[in-house]
Design an enzyme around this catalytic site. Structure first.
Site, PDB file in Angstrom:
ATOM      1  N   ARG A   3       0.822  -1.458  -0.156  1.00  0.00           N
ATOM      2  CA  ARG A   3      -0.018  -0.109  -0.050  1.00  0.00           C
ATOM      3  C   ARG A   3       0.643   1.332  -0.105  1.00  0.00           C
ATOM      4  O   ARG A   3       0.736   2.397  -0.728  1.00  0.00           O
ATOM      5  CB  ARG A   3      -0.918   0.031   1.276  1.00  0.00           C
ATOM      6  CG  ARG A   3      -1.735   1.169   1.114  1.00  0.00           C
ATOM      7  CD  ARG A   3      -2.561   1.399   2.618  1.00  0.00           C
ATOM      8  NE  ARG A   3      -1.876   1.778   3.813  1.00  0.00           N
ATOM      9  CZ  ARG A   3      -2.276   2.259   4.711  1.00  0.00           C
ATOM     10  NH1 ARG A   3      -3.489   2.244   4.878  1.00  0.00           N
ATOM     11  NH2 ARG A   3      -1.305   2.751   5.572  1.00  0.00           N
ATOM     12  N   ASN A  35      -6.652   7.187  -7.217  1.00  0.00           N
ATOM     13  CA  ASN A  35      -6.845   6.801  -5.784  1.00  0.00           C
ATOM     14  C   ASN A  35      -5.839   6.544  -5.408  1.00  0.00           C
ATOM     15  O   ASN A  35      -4.447   6.361  -5.797  1.00  0.00           O
ATOM     16  CB  ASN A  35      -7.561   5.377  -6.001  1.00  0.00           C
ATOM     17  CG  ASN A  35      -8.955   5.447  -6.191  1.00  0.00           C
ATOM     18  OD1 ASN A  35      -9.802   6.331  -5.496  1.00  0.00           O
ATOM     19  ND2 ASN A  35      -9.640   4.673  -7.181  1.00  0.00           N
ATOM     20  N   ARG A  66     -23.537   4.927  -7.636  1.00  0.00           N
ATOM     21  CA  ARG A  66     -23.651   3.352  -7.573  1.00  0.00           C
ATOM     22  C   ARG A  66     -24.917   2.853  -6.561  1.00  0.00           C
ATOM     23  O   ARG A  66     -25.552   2.129  -6.823  1.00  0.00           O
ATOM     24  CB  ARG A  66     -22.377   2.627  -7.057  1.00  0.00           C
ATOM     25  CG  ARG A  66     -21.261   2.832  -8.251  1.00  0.00           C
ATOM     26  CD  ARG A  66     -19.997   2.324  -7.498  1.00  0.00           C
ATOM     27  NE  ARG A  66     -18.995   2.233  -8.344  1.00  0.00           N
ATOM     28  CZ  ARG A  66     -17.595   2.121  -8.602  1.00  0.00           C
ATOM     29  NH1 ARG A  66     -17.193   2.237  -7.349  1.00  0.00           N
ATOM     30  NH2 ARG A  66     -16.865   1.969  -9.469  1.00  0.00           N
ATOM     31  N   HIS A  90     -13.467   7.826   0.103  1.00  0.00           N
ATOM     32  CA  HIS A  90     -13.822   7.051  -0.892  1.00  0.00           C
ATOM     33  C   HIS A  90     -13.210   5.559  -0.437  1.00  0.00           C
ATOM     34  O   HIS A  90     -11.893   5.491  -0.870  1.00  0.00           O
ATOM     35  CB  HIS A  90     -13.249   7.425  -2.410  1.00  0.00           C
ATOM     36  CG  HIS A  90     -13.477   6.563  -3.567  1.00  0.00           C
ATOM     37  ND1 HIS A  90     -14.793   6.198  -3.850  1.00  0.00           N
ATOM     38  CD2 HIS A  90     -12.625   6.383  -4.645  1.00  0.00           C
ATOM     39  CE1 HIS A  90     -14.706   5.395  -4.790  1.00  0.00           C
ATOM     40  NE2 HIS A  90     -13.469   5.338  -5.226  1.00  0.00           N
TER      41      HIS A  90
END
Length: 226
Positions: A3, A35, A66, A90
């Site tokens: 990450r 992102n 969505r 998010h």
């Protein structure tokens, strides 16, 4: 790739893109799509030195779309008649707001039992992963593009749209100095107003948890020096 590696790589890309935007379009309004979105908004904001009004994150429009789509599918109604939005970062800690959802003006909680609403909330949180699993290779691109266009149109045409998007909070909802998804009025200046919204204790706790997840990413970026 860990990450931290992904954060560092994407931060480098966003940094370079932002430097070029500032150089060639110093009066632009930035709409960040990369992102992890909320953390990348911080990178663009710090690099650009733009006021908070001109740095926005796209994800809320996408996540809200969505959520609306899943609700419409569950009720077998047109998505055009579903009003819904998502708060927070998010990611898996995003905060869909079913208490404020209406379908043709009717509150969602009058149309579906709580367990089904909870399932729709969870599906929304995992919507990105669902798309990835369906595509097999790559991730979503049509809906993110449409969402960014919706925000761009609100700015270019000064529509004064009220849209869920990531903005730099300055005390709103108890958060300061952190990009997080909220409802915001968007017009020619970019962010024109963070809309007030009353949260109950459960919603506020989820929002704070989501903001903490964003802060963790920002702290990693600071530690990495990106």
């Amino acid at each position: 790739m860990s990450r931290d590696d992904l954060l560092a790589t994407n931060a480098k890309i966003v940094r370079e893109c932002t430097e070029n935007v500032v150089k060639h379009s110093p009066n632009a309004v930035l709409i960040i799509v990369s992102n992890p979105l909320d953390a990348m908004c911080h990178v663009a904001y710090e690099v650009s030195k733009f006021p908070r009004e001109r740095v926005l994150g796209m994800a809320g429009v996408l996540d809200g779309a969505r959520f609306r789509s899943f609700i419409a599918e569950a009720l077998d109604v047109s998505v055009e008649d579903v009003q819904a939005f998502v708060y927070g970062g998010h990611g898996d800690t995003m905060v869909p707001m079913p208490r404020y959802v209406t379908v043709g003006g009717i509150p969602l909680l009058q149309l579906l039992p709580k367990d089904k609403v909870d399932a729709l909330v969870q599906r929304t949180r995992q919507g990105g992963a669902e798309i990835v699993n369906l595509l097999k290779t790559g991730s979503a691109y049509y809906a993110p593009a449409a969402s960014a266009v919706q925000m761009a149109e609100a700015i270019v045409r000064d529509k004064k749209r009220v849209l869920p998007c990531a903005v730099l909070l300055q005390g709103e909802y108890g958060q300061k100095g952190l990009f997080c998804g909220v409802l915001a009025k968007i017009g020619a200046k970019g962010l024109e107003q963070v809309m007030p919204l009353e949260m109950n204790a459960e919603e506020k706790a989820m929002f704070d948890k989501s903001a903490s997840a964003v802060q963790e990413l920002v702290d990693v970026l600071k530690r990495l020096g990106t």
